[in-house]
Design an enzyme around this catalytic site. Structure first.
Site, short mmCIF file in Angstrom:
data_model
loop_
_atom_site.label_atom_id
_atom_site.label_comp_id
_atom_site.label_asym_id
_atom_site.label_seq_id
_atom_site.Cartn_x
_atom_site.Cartn_y
_atom_site.Cartn_z
N GLU A 178 0.83 -1.21 0.00
CA GLU A 178 0.00 0.00 0.00
C GLU A 178 0.86 1.26 0.00
O GLU A 178 0.59 2.22 0.73
CB GLU A 178 -0.97 -0.02 1.19
CG GLU A 178 -2.00 -1.14 1.09
CD GLU A 178 -2.98 -1.16 2.24
OE1 GLU A 178 -2.61 -0.71 3.34
OE2 GLU A 178 -4.12 -1.64 2.06
N GLU A 258 -6.86 -7.82 -0.58
CA GLU A 258 -7.36 -7.72 0.80
C GLU A 258 -8.87 -7.46 0.73
O GLU A 258 -9.31 -6.30 0.68
CB GLU A 258 -6.67 -6.59 1.58
CG GLU A 258 -5.22 -6.84 1.89
CD GLU A 258 -4.62 -5.75 2.81
OE1 GLU A 258 -5.39 -4.87 3.26
OE2 GLU A 258 -3.40 -5.80 3.04
#
Length: 632
Positions: A178, A258
């Site tokens: 991320e 995710e």
């Protein structure tokens, strides 16, 4: 359609990344851009995966959790490798016991589970400092996760062996994590990592990135040569949710790295939960699109010891000890309604393993255990800090005294008589994270990050002033990743700077591991009180060593050890978590089980703990208003 129903094969060759035990290499694992799917060894393949963190699950429970994941219909597991868990000091490595990644990978191989490895070096994961070692902050001007010359992130040089010939492998490791959510936006840093991965894994291994599904996050998180994937939770339109990935990968497999099955808890906020129906519906929608999905989390586990991290979202938000996450497998590894809803969905797209789901592990309520006060922290400094104090004109940070976790005691003396209440003050954000203040051994109150930063004192010149400072976990997500701990700036008394400090880095864990303080089952004669103190006790089980949950009636905040193992932080007055999970593998069925508590603020008049057969998650006391909140 073949991409939607392909089953997992086996095969492994070993290679190493420099920051952990990483088994990699396969005959082939590639992107088929023409058919929008992966090909494994030439065959169309789609993974349905779940996240499990071996660092949050005791080693004796690994097989049980992985078997339950396999029986749920998963063909893969996604695994973070926390750098700081394996290299606590520069050049000092630990892959033993609960850190034996090689053994964990062997177990996944026995079940035929593909491993999607996320070795970082930054992982987030609501883990202390996002997996980066605290010793990186020994260089005060470091710019983490950047290519800033002389200040950036150096990769560790360890190249441990892959233990065993595990016939399962991570075909597509993730690079960083991320990064598009981080302020640096340093493409040279990503190129540096890409080159490091290529050097150790070769040119043919498929590497990927994961970012939130927005254009802003993907802009700084992607790089040519890395396959772009996204993350998002349940929602009404998964096609729209995948649209940002298609901007960067117009062809190739859809991947949600995710898919959020729940959410984490912060101290002082309501317990998070999500609907099993909505989670299952979102999974079905993605599988109908042919997408590859990893469910984060499938089992959350526990932030044992000091490993819980913190987010920074306008203020410092420390994560609870429990990482239950409202996941399909509970913190204790028990199947939930959500798991069976997910399993039903998976069964619509691929065959499920034959046989029953393994049951919940047995639990036991061991009941009431009295504790006895062994001594106040100030009385035990010779044991808790055998090396003695460090002298400094002004306070030093944890990092400056090379203290990664836990507690540091700062001591000075009042420079003059203070007959009228005078403010002991700290500049904003300079107490990281909580300081317990004592004057001549008497507890005065606390200073707290993003909270109270002034405390009125009175005393005579030369009175001893002590501040026990607690590290509540370094920031793992947010703008400020360089989260130094301790007293970061000078303190003042009535606007006059305090100086001439003695600084005691405390090693409570080593003292407890050595068997000191000695446990006792007698509570009579103990005198509870305010301020930091150690309490001990012991209990015997009725011949079983089953999982249990310990509650802290009347206690305030502190740390718990059982049989020398650091179970984690308790904070019932802040909530929402009221109990700590104690795995049965920590207990003895035949010998006394020793309890040590470090209470930081104040113990009940008759100190005891209570062992239950179920957790209590959902009672929250507001950190600001002191009013109780309850989730809907």
């Amino acid at each position: 359609p073949a991409c939607r129903h392909s089953r997992l094969g086996l095969g492994l060759e070993c290679s190493q990344l420099p920051w952990g035990q990483v088994c990699a290499g396969a005959r082939s694992f590639q992107v088929d851009y023409a058919h929008d799917c992966f090909r494994k060894d030439g065959t169309p393949f789609r993974y349905i995966s779940g996240s499990i963190h071996y660092a949050r699950v005791p080693r004796p429970a690994w097989r049980d959790r992985l078997l339950k994941m396999y029986m749920s219909g998963l063909n893969a597991v996604q695994v973070y490798v926390p750098w700081n868990y394996h290299e606590p000091l520069p050049g000092v490595y630990d892959f033993s016991g609960d850190r034996d990644l090689g053994h964990f990978l062997d177990l996944t191989a026995e079940l035929g589970l593909l491993v999607i490895l996320r070795p970082g070096p930054y992982i987030c994961a609501e883990w202390e400092m996002g997996g980066l070692p605290a010793w990186l902050l020994w260089k005060p001007d470091i710019v983490l996760r950047s290519s800033d010359p002389g200040k950036g992130l150096a990769l560790p040089q360890r190249q441990p062996r892959c233990h065993g010939a595990a016939p399962s492998r991570p075909p597509t490791p993730q690079v960083e994590n991320e990064y598009g959510s981080y302020s640096a936006c340093d493409y040279d840093y990503l190129r540096h990592l890409l080159a490091a991965f290529r050097t150790r894994l070769g040119p043919d291994v498929l590497l990927f990135t994961t970012d939130g599904n927005s254009a802003a996050e993907l802009r700084c998180g992607t790089l040519q040569g890395l396959y772009t994937t996204v993350d998002f939770g349940p929602g009404p339109n998964v096609t729209a949710a995948f649209a940002p990935q298609r901007l960067y990968e117009p062809k190739g497999p859809l991947v949600n790295s995710e898919y959020y099955t729940g959410w984490l808890d912060y101290w002082g906020e309501p317990h998070a939960s999500s609907s099993p129906v909505q989670v299952a519906r979102g999974l079905q929608d993605m599988l109908q699109l042919g997408a590859n999905v990893n469910m984060y989390m499938f089992q959350g586990g526990t932030n044992f010891g000091y490993w819980s991290g913190a987010d920074y979202k306008g203020c410092y938000k420390p994560v609870t000890t429990s990482y239950d996450y409202d996941a399909p497998l509970s913190e204790a590894g028990d199947p939930t309604e959500k798991l069976f809803a997910i399993r039903t969905v998976i069964g619509k797209f691929q065959p499920l393993p034959e046989g029953p789901m393994p049951p919940a592990t047995p639990k036991y309520a061991y009941g009431h255990v009295p504790l006895r006060k062994q001594g106040e922290v100030l009385e035990l400094l010779d044991v808790l800090c055998p090396g003695g104090p460090i002298r400094s004109q002004f306070p030093l940070t944890f990092e400056a005294v090379k203290q990664a976790h836990g507690f540091v005691l700062y001591r000075t003396r009042l420079p003059r008589d203070v007959w009228d209440p005078a403010p002991l003050s700290a500049p904003p954000n300079s107490v990281c994270d909580r300081a317990y203040v004592l004057l001549n051994g008497e507890y005065q109150g606390r200073l707290e990050r993003d909270g109270q930063m002034t405390l009125n004192l009175t005393g005579q010149a030369g009175a001893r002033l002590d501040l026990l400072v607690e590290n509540m976990g370094r920031i793992n997500f947010g703008v400020n990743a360089s989260d130094f701990k301790g007293l970061l700036q000078n303190l003042s008394l009535d606007s006059a700077l305090l100086s001439d400090w003695l600084i005691y880095p405390l090693d409570v864990d080593s003292a407890v591991t050595r068997g000191w303080p000695l446990p006792t089952t007698q509570a009579e004669g103990s005198r509870a009180g305010l301020g930091p103190a150690l309490y001990t006790g012991a209990f015997q089980t009725p011949g079983v060593a089953w999982d249990t949950f310990v509650k802290f009636p009347g206690w305030s905040k502190g740390q718990l050890w059982i049989n020398g193992f650091n179970v984690g932080r308790y904070w019932p007055v802040r909530g929402p978590q009221q109990t700590l999970f104690v795995p049965g593998s920590l207990l003895s069925a035949s010998a006394p089980n020793n309890i040590t508590l470090l209470e930081l603020e104040g113990a009940p008049p008759r100190p005891f703990v209570l062992f239950l057969d179920r957790p209590l998650f959902n009672q929250t006391v507001s950190a600001r208003a002191g009013t109780e909140l309850r989730p809907p």
